[in-house]
Design a protein around this motif. Structure first.
Motif, PDB file in Angstrom:
ATOM      1  N   VAL A  60      21.528 -17.302  21.248  1.00  0.00           N
ATOM      2  CA  VAL A  60      22.596 -16.548  20.582  1.00  0.00           C
ATOM      3  C   VAL A  60      22.134 -15.133  20.244  1.00  0.00           C
ATOM      4  CG1 VAL A  60      24.163 -16.551  18.600  1.00  0.00           C
ATOM      5  CG2 VAL A  60      23.452 -18.720  19.607  1.00  0.00           C
ATOM      6  N   ARG A  61      22.985 -14.147  20.547  1.00  0.00           N
ATOM      7  CA  ARG A  61      22.699 -12.746  20.219  1.00  0.00           C
ATOM      8  C   ARG A  61      23.822 -12.216  19.334  1.00  0.00           C
ATOM      9  NH1 ARG A  61      19.210 -14.446  22.725  1.00  0.00           N
ATOM     10  NH2 ARG A  61      18.103 -13.734  24.579  1.00  0.00           N
ATOM     11  N   PHE A  62      23.454 -11.590  18.215  1.00  0.00           N
ATOM     12  CA  PHE A  62      24.471 -11.026  17.330  1.00  0.00           C
ATOM     13  C   PHE A  62      24.621  -9.534  17.598  1.00  0.00           C
ATOM     14  CE2 PHE A  62      22.754 -14.702  14.958  1.00  0.00           C
ATOM     15  CZ  PHE A  62      23.943 -15.427  14.859  1.00  0.00           C
ATOM     16  N   VAL A  63      25.873  -9.102  17.623  1.00  0.00           N
ATOM     17  CA  VAL A  63      26.144  -7.689  17.892  1.00  0.00           C
ATOM     18  C   VAL A  63      27.094  -7.143  16.832  1.00  0.00           C
ATOM     19  CG1 VAL A  63      27.080  -6.051  19.584  1.00  0.00           C
ATOM     20  CG2 VAL A  63      25.992  -8.160  20.383  1.00  0.00           C
ATOM     21  N   LEU A  64      26.710  -6.036  16.201  1.00  0.00           N
ATOM     22  CA  LEU A  64      27.651  -5.318  15.338  1.00  0.00           C
ATOM     23  C   LEU A  64      28.152  -4.138  16.158  1.00  0.00           C
ATOM     24  CD1 LEU A  64      29.100  -4.757  12.702  1.00  0.00           C
ATOM     25  CD2 LEU A  64      27.048  -3.629  11.854  1.00  0.00           C
ATOM     26  N   ASN A  65      29.426  -4.238  16.541  1.00  0.00           N
ATOM     27  CA  ASN A  65      30.007  -3.253  17.460  1.00  0.00           C
ATOM     28  C   ASN A  65      30.921  -2.288  16.691  1.00  0.00           C
ATOM     29  OD1 ASN A  65      30.477  -2.260  20.100  1.00  0.00           O
ATOM     30  ND2 ASN A  65      32.417  -3.369  20.188  1.00  0.00           N
ATOM     31  N   ARG A  66      31.372  -1.292  17.345  1.00  0.00           N
ATOM     32  CA  ARG A  66      32.277  -0.277  16.777  1.00  0.00           C
ATOM     33  C   ARG A  66      31.646   0.433  15.570  1.00  0.00           C
ATOM     34  NH1 ARG A  66      38.432  -2.696  16.978  1.00  0.00           N
ATOM     35  NH2 ARG A  66      38.797  -0.621  16.088  1.00  0.00           N
ATOM     36  N   ILE A  67      30.323   0.585  15.601  1.00  0.00           N
ATOM     37  CA  ILE A  67      29.677   1.195  14.433  1.00  0.00           C
ATOM     38  C   ILE A  67      30.064   2.672  14.281  1.00  0.00           C
ATOM     39  CG2 ILE A  67      27.695  -0.387  14.289  1.00  0.00           C
ATOM     40  CD1 ILE A  67      26.067   1.892  15.661  1.00  0.00           C
ATOM     41  N   ASP A  68      30.664   3.248  15.333  1.00  0.00           N
ATOM     42  CA  ASP A  68      31.101   4.647  15.219  1.00  0.00           C
ATOM     43  C   ASP A  68      32.223   4.782  14.190  1.00  0.00           C
ATOM     44  OD1 ASP A  68      32.542   3.077  17.189  1.00  0.00           O
ATOM     45  OD2 ASP A  68      33.748   4.892  17.515  1.00  0.00           O
ATOM     46  N   GLU A  69      32.819   3.656  13.829  1.00  0.00           N
ATOM     47  CA  GLU A  69      33.917   3.740  12.867  1.00  0.00           C
ATOM     48  C   GLU A  69      33.446   3.712  11.413  1.00  0.00           C
ATOM     49  OE1 GLU A  69      37.755   2.073  15.197  1.00  0.00           O
ATOM     50  OE2 GLU A  69      36.236   0.604  14.691  1.00  0.00           O
TER      51      GLU A  69
END
Ligand SMILES: Nc1nc2c(ncn2[C@@H]2O[C@H](COP(=O)(O)OP(=O)(O)OP(=O)(O)O)[C@@H](O)[C@H]2O)c(=O)[nH]1
Ligand SMILES: [Mg+2]
Length: 505
Positions: free
Chosen positions: A227-236
């Motif tokens: 399992v890999r966790f991703v925090l996406n849309r950090i530009d927001e």
């Protein structure tokens, strides 16, 4: 195969040296391992009721990457970027309520343009045994209508397939979806080599379906290291402080969901394209983002490693199943040997008892003073002996065997020594199968044949596993673009191949 899914099968000639790249080495090992399972483990697994379908059914297809996450966390945008074209629909509200398997497909005529070259519906995908999804048929019609296949001519898919999934929601219930979402993602995670779980700053781990999947579904269906966790849309995030707050919230929520005390690595990513479009920024990142490393490419590289992970999983798969199968055969052989010993003993006792019956009968006649000549007396004794033996063979023997069978079923744990935790775990996994086999066993399978099969499976367990681990070690030392020479007599492949050609090596 048109979609390039068939792994290259290498045929070596002894003494030959060939040059290959890491990627091909991985592919050929994959093929060797599948062949090993297909040839040696599956027939035995089916014969003894260990498995209903060939063991390799779920691992034969290409390496799989499952992409899970909140709705609108950017799953489809990420997939489109990696594919190199807008293949999946994207949008701000919950956009896509389907599971889409995206795999490689060659276009009808040569073209540079990346596009969907073929599309199939869920019914096809769930019924074609070439794909590893037949077990998902149990989720019913509603699921089938939310399941589809797209073949795309993207180089990203050369060695793997991805599954885009409907976003995780807060309010929806099982009835709303029409199928059990958690069970579906559980089944998909079970056969996937990597599972990406994506979050975004607006819902950093607060969505109910995400909570259930991370707390219950994934731990029971896959392994933590997949399992890999991703925090996406950090530009927001509005500032670095804001990002840190979001990151901290996600870490806290993850520890609540997974029960882990340590903080799992979380990849921080955003879509540069969407960010530029939204912000109207020309050619670069705005504000604090320029000080941050967008881990988009790094994540892509990790995903492209899925085939190596598949090999790892396959190695564990071979070890686990060959270990359990050899334990199963060991138990059955132990039962059959005990039964044989019991049968020999009871036969000897029956002979003794029949002799006594004959002797006692004849002596009784003598003592009763019935005047029989010695010849008739002998005939009487032999008749009594024969009758007693016939009685034993036709009635008593099978009753004794039944008694022995029932007694063995009550003390199954004594069939094999359970000297370690691994043995106990494997016993837990096969005990019911051993009981079922003993219950229906008519003793027709020759013990010799069982012993030969036991030897085969043990060979895979001992030698095969060692070869695979050696090969995996070798792969870990190779760079992606590194070519190297492999001799067919090199210890890693040759032993598997020798085994492949002389099963009883
Ligand atoms: N600012 C910004 N917007 C993004 C990013 N990634 C995706 N988006 C936008 O967020 C919205 C949702 O993206 P999708 O890719 O559709 O998200 P999804 O996870 O596939 O959503 P569902 O399919 O509904 O679960 C779209 O409008 C995208 O343009 C990002 O990194 N930054
Ligand atoms: Mg989507």
């Amino acid at each position: 195969m048109a979609d390039g899914t068939e792994p290259t099968r290498l045929l070596f000639v002894s003494g030959e040296t060939i040059t290959m790249y890491r990627e091909n080495y991985i592919k050929s090992l994959h093929a060797e391992l599948i062949a090993l399972v297909e040839q040696y483990l599956s027939p035995i697994a089916i014969k003894y009721g260990y498995s209903q379908a060939p063991l390799e059914a779920n691992i034969k297809w290409r390496p799989l990457v499952l992409i899970l996450g909140n709705y609108s966390s950017g799953k489809s945008t990420l997939i489109n970027e990696y594919l190199g074209e807008k293949i999946q629909a994207t949008g701000q509200a919950p956009t896509d309520d389907s599971f889409t398997v995206i795999t490689y497909g060659d276009p009808d005529s040569p073209t540079e343009k990346i596009q969907v070259v073929d599309e199939r519906d869920g019914k096809f995908l769930l019924n074609d045994p070439e794909y590893p999804f037949t077990a998902l048929k149990r989720h019913g019609e509603r699921f089938a209508s939310h399941f589809r296949l797209k073949k795309v001519n993207s180089p990203f898919l050369t060695n793997l397939a991805v599954i885009d999934t409907p976003g995780m929601l807060d309010s929806i219930t099982e009835r709303d979806r029409g199928y059990n979402y958690q069970e579906v993602i559980g089944d998909l995670a079970h056969i996937s080599d990597m599972v990406l779980v994506m979050f975004d700053p607006h819902k950093a781990g607060t969505v109910r379906e995400a909570y259930t999947s991370l707390r219950d579904t994934l731990p029971s269906k896959t392994f933590e290291d997949r399992v890999r966790f991703v925090l996406n849309r950090i530009d927001e995030c509005t500032s670095m402080i804001d990002l840190l707050k979001v990151y901290g919230t996600l870490c806290w929520n993850l520890s609540q969901m997974t029960g882990r005390k340590d903080i799992p690595p979380i990849r921080l990513t955003y879509s540069l394209n969407v960010h530029r479009k939204e912000e109207g920024v020309e050619g670069g990142e705005s504000s604090y983002l320029q000080y941050l490393d967008n881990q988009r490419e790094q994540l892509k590289e990790e995903i492209l490693e899925a085939p190596r992970h598949r090999l790892d999983h396959l190695a564990t798969f071979v070890e686990t199943h060959s270990g359990r199968l050899s334990h199963l055969l060991e138990a059955l052989i132990s039962y059959r040997k005990r039964l044989k010993g019991f049968s020999v003993k009871s036969f000897a006792l029956a002979v003794l008892a029949s002799l006594i019956a004959g002797g006692v009968g004849a002596t009784g006649v003598l003592l009763a003073g019935i005047g029989l000549d010695p010849y008739s007396l002998a005939i009487l004794a032999v008749t009594l002996f024969t009758l007693s033996m016939v009685l034993f063979q036709t009635v008593i023997s099978s009753q004794l065997k039944n008694w022995f069978r029932n007694k063995s079923l009550l003390s199954l744990d004594q069939l094999t020594p359970l000297t370690s935790q691994t043995r106990s775990d494997s016993w837990d996994a096969i005990k019911k199968i051993v009981a079922a086999f003993i219950q229906r066993d008519e003793g027709t399978l020759p013990l010799k044949q069982m012993a030969r099969e036991f030897k085969d499976v043990q060979f895979v367990f001992n030698e095969g596993s060692r070869d695979i681990r050696e090969a995996l070690n070798e792969i870990s030392t190779l760079r992606k673009d590194q070519s190297f020479e492999v001799s067919s007599d090199a210890p890693v492949l040759s032993r598997i191949l020798r085994f492949d050609t002389n099963g009883d090596a």
